[in-house]
Design a protein around this motif. Structure first.
Motif, PDB file in Angstrom:
ATOM      1  N   LEU A 140      36.714 -74.628  76.804  1.00 22.66           N
ATOM      2  CA  LEU A 140      37.949 -74.179  77.445  1.00 22.66           C
ATOM      3  C   LEU A 140      37.689 -73.608  78.843  1.00 22.66           C
ATOM      4  O   LEU A 140      38.614 -73.532  79.655  1.00 22.66           O
ATOM      5  N   LEU A 141      36.456 -73.190  79.110  1.00 26.57           N
ATOM      6  CA  LEU A 141      36.112 -72.668  80.434  1.00 26.57           C
ATOM      7  C   LEU A 141      35.675 -73.773  81.385  1.00 26.57           C
ATOM      8  O   LEU A 141      35.485 -73.522  82.578  1.00 26.57           O
ATOM      9  N   LYS A 154      47.078 -70.544  81.621  1.00 27.96           N
ATOM     10  CA  LYS A 154      46.554 -71.793  81.039  1.00 27.96           C
ATOM     11  C   LYS A 154      45.492 -71.499  79.977  1.00 27.96           C
ATOM     12  O   LYS A 154      45.538 -72.062  78.870  1.00 27.96           O
ATOM     13  N   LEU A 155      44.547 -70.618  80.299  1.00 34.38           N
ATOM     14  CA  LEU A 155      43.458 -70.329  79.363  1.00 34.38           C
ATOM     15  C   LEU A 155      43.984 -69.683  78.090  1.00 34.38           C
ATOM     16  O   LEU A 155      43.576 -70.057  76.983  1.00 34.38           O
ATOM     17  N   ASP A 156      44.891 -68.712  78.218  1.00 33.72           N
ATOM     18  CA  ASP A 156      45.435 -68.047  77.032  1.00 33.72           C
ATOM     19  C   ASP A 156      46.177 -69.035  76.134  1.00 33.72           C
ATOM     20  O   ASP A 156      46.070 -68.981  74.906  1.00 33.72           O
ATOM     21  N   GLN A 157      46.936 -69.946  76.752  1.00 30.73           N
ATOM     22  CA  GLN A 157      47.662 -70.941  75.964  1.00 30.73           C
ATOM     23  C   GLN A 157      46.700 -71.872  75.230  1.00 30.73           C
ATOM     24  O   GLN A 157      46.882 -72.165  74.036  1.00 30.73           O
ATOM     25  N   GLN A 189      46.182 -72.415  71.189  1.00 35.30           N
ATOM     26  CA  GLN A 189      46.240 -73.730  70.532  1.00 35.30           C
ATOM     27  C   GLN A 189      44.966 -74.001  69.738  1.00 35.30           C
ATOM     28  O   GLN A 189      45.015 -74.555  68.629  1.00 35.30           O
ATOM     29  N   PHE A 190      43.825 -73.607  70.303  1.00 38.38           N
ATOM     30  CA  PHE A 190      42.542 -73.772  69.612  1.00 38.38           C
ATOM     31  C   PHE A 190      42.536 -72.969  68.310  1.00 38.38           C
ATOM     32  O   PHE A 190      42.073 -73.451  67.267  1.00 38.38           O
ATOM     33  N   LEU A 227      45.434 -70.869  62.001  1.00 41.47           N
ATOM     34  CA  LEU A 227      46.251 -69.685  62.243  1.00 41.47           C
ATOM     35  C   LEU A 227      47.720 -69.967  61.959  1.00 41.47           C
ATOM     36  O   LEU A 227      48.249 -70.996  62.363  1.00 41.47           O
ATOM     37  N   TYR A 228      48.398 -69.048  61.262  1.00 42.94           N
ATOM     38  CA  TYR A 228      49.848 -69.086  61.077  1.00 42.94           C
ATOM     39  C   TYR A 228      50.477 -68.323  62.247  1.00 42.94           C
ATOM     40  O   TYR A 228      50.198 -67.132  62.435  1.00 42.94           O
TER      41      TYR A 228
END
Length: 490
Positions: free
Chosen positions: A66-67, A105-108, A112-113, A119-120
């Motif tokens: 992701l980075l 972008k990174l937090d989103q 999603q990951f 994760l619920y």
């Protein structure tokens, strides 16, 4: 939305880096984890500059990819005016150093990951109330005009500053405010700037989407209207003054950045993480890294609690690690503020930060009493020595048939340690040459190791170590202990 379980093992409030980090680890451990996020993603978020240690954390979570985004900025050099008002220090960019990301972008993508791992998620939604019950917590949540009732054994509160009420905050630094904006950059300015002035300090850096972020950190007492205040501070600088005429059409925002710790961060299995637990001075630029690193430790505490709800270890370990982080950070920032030229000129902003005294009189709790005691304990200064390469084979050759004893200066202390993702009590080595009590050396437990070395000859010690580690690691482990005088030739 998939069907929710009757009871969650852990429910997380807030989908910031701290909450997501804890959720990923707990999902990997096999727990049922839910999460509530109040806002839709992507959402605007500052805090784009991440410290180098963030890479190890993302790799540990198997999220390092992701980075690796082409729009993120690496190896940014900096120009710094700090210790000497008239001197600009050039700090070169480092490979695998800090990274500038697009937090929205990174937090989103991190969310999603985490969802992909099981994760619920409820998003967007709002927590109406939380009720402590005999079996954990009951959370009443509103989502798309509907009411949802969640049962969870534990709750992790990662809602940032919103997760801690004003009367629950214990200041660990003088009040401070951040004022920031950005200008269009188009790769014109490729360096970061840091500059100390009488009233505070400023940071600037290229960020994603061809922008240049400018932030000023100053005392709340002298704060004026955001735009006027930022412009006034910039005009007093050498590095930022050229930007002043470019701010006319840009929105200028402000927020509190006062550092604080929650007075009761672990309360009946309602556990604060990230900035809901404690906030760091922005001087360190390690807020996201520290929040995620602490979440990894919280996940260990939660795992231990869920395996043994009657154990006192999880809460004690959690509080011990938080106090350690808070105390180390506050002392480090005070020392760093003391180095600024404005501090030597006895400027109010800087002097207040180097002479801060912790006051828990309005927030007395069992936790804050422990914090106060540790905060006011004199820290021993550990001298960091320049480490020369150790000629391992030569040393072993000289003493191969000599008998070895454990140094009389070695003592042992019972401390919390981590074993197989659980908190346990282990014996730690204490010695004047060690910066802190040491349980493991390169993932090898030292207490039984030293007991078996006492009175043995070197050849037998190395052969014994070689039964459960490589010969090279065996030799280096032994020589490390010998060179630091934990062991001695009889």
């Amino acid at each position: 939305m998939k069907r929710f379980p009757e009871t969650f093992d852990v429910f997380v409030l807030g989908a910031g880096p701290a909450g997501l980090c804890a959720a990923i680890r707990l999902l990997d451990m096999g727990y049922t984890v839910g999460m509530l996020e109040q806002e839709e993603f992507p959402r605007s978020q500052i805090g784009e500059s991440l410290s180098p240690g963030i890479r190890n954390i993302f790799d540990y979570l198997n999220a390092g990819h992701l980075l690796e985004d082409a729009m993120y900025l690496n190896t940014i050099s900096a120009r710094v005016i700090w210790e000497n008002k008239g001197h600009i220090y050039e700090r070169p960019g480092q490979n695998n150093g800090g990274i500038i990301v697009d937090r929205s972008k990174l937090d989103q993508e991190l969310l999603q990951f985490t969802v992909s791992k099981g994760l619920y998620l409820i998003q967007p939604g709002k927590l109406k109330q939380s009720i402590n019950s005999q079996n954990g917590w009951i959370l009443d949540i509103t989502h798309n005009s509907s009411e949802i009732k969640i049962n969870s054994k534990l709750v992790l509160d990662g809602r940032g500053r919103k997760g801690t009420l004003l009367n629950e905050r214990v200041p660990i630094a003088p009040p401070a405010i951040a004022v920031w904006t950005h200008i269009d950059n188009n790769a014109v300015f490729k360096e970061a700037f840091v500059e100390a002035i009488d009233e505070g300090w400023l940071w600037g850096s290229p960020v994603c989407k061809n922008r240049y972020r400018i932030m000023a950190f100053t005392d709340t007492v002298k704060f004026k209207k955001s735009e006027l205040h930022l412009l006034d501070l910039m005009r007093k600088t050498e590095l930022f003054a050229p930007f002043v005429n470019q701010l006319k059409a840009n929105a200028i925002e402000s927020c509190s950045v006062t550092s604080f710790v929650n007075q009761t961060p672990w309360n009946n299995q309602f556990v604060k993480i990230g900035e809901a637990a404690f906030t760091l001075d922005p001087l360190s630029s390690t807020g996201v890294e520290k929040a995620m690193r602490f979440s990894l430790q919280v996940a260990i505490a939660i795992n231990t609690y869920l395996k043994d709800p009657d154990s006192e270890h999880p809460k004690n370990f959690y509080e011990e690690k938080m106090i350690e982080s808070v105390v180390n950070h506050t002392h480090w920032t005070a020392e760093y503020y003391q180095k600024a030229w404005a501090c030597h000129d006895k400027t109010e902003f800087w002097i207040k930060r180097t002479n801060f005294q912790l006051d828990i009189s309005k927030n007395k709790s069992e936790f804050t009493s422990k914090l106060e005691k540790e905060f006011n304990t004199g820290r021993s200064i550990f001298e960091r020595k320049h480490i020369e390469p150790i000629p391992v084979d030569y040393i072993l050759y000289k003493i191969w048939n000599e008998e070895i004893v454990v140094s009389s200066n070695v003592t042992f202390k019972s401390v919390y340690a981590i074993d197989n993702d659980c908190i346990v009590i282990k014996q730690a080595l204490i010695h004047p040459n060690l910066e802190r009590p040491l349980v493991y050396l390169d993932q090898v437990e030292l207490f039984p190791l030293l007991k078996n070395m006492h009175g043995k000859v070197v050849s037998d010690i190395v052969a014994n170590l070689n039964q459960f580690m490589t010969i090279e690691k065996s030799k280096k482990t032994f020589v490390f202990l010998l060179s630091n005088q934990l062991l001695a030739v009889a």
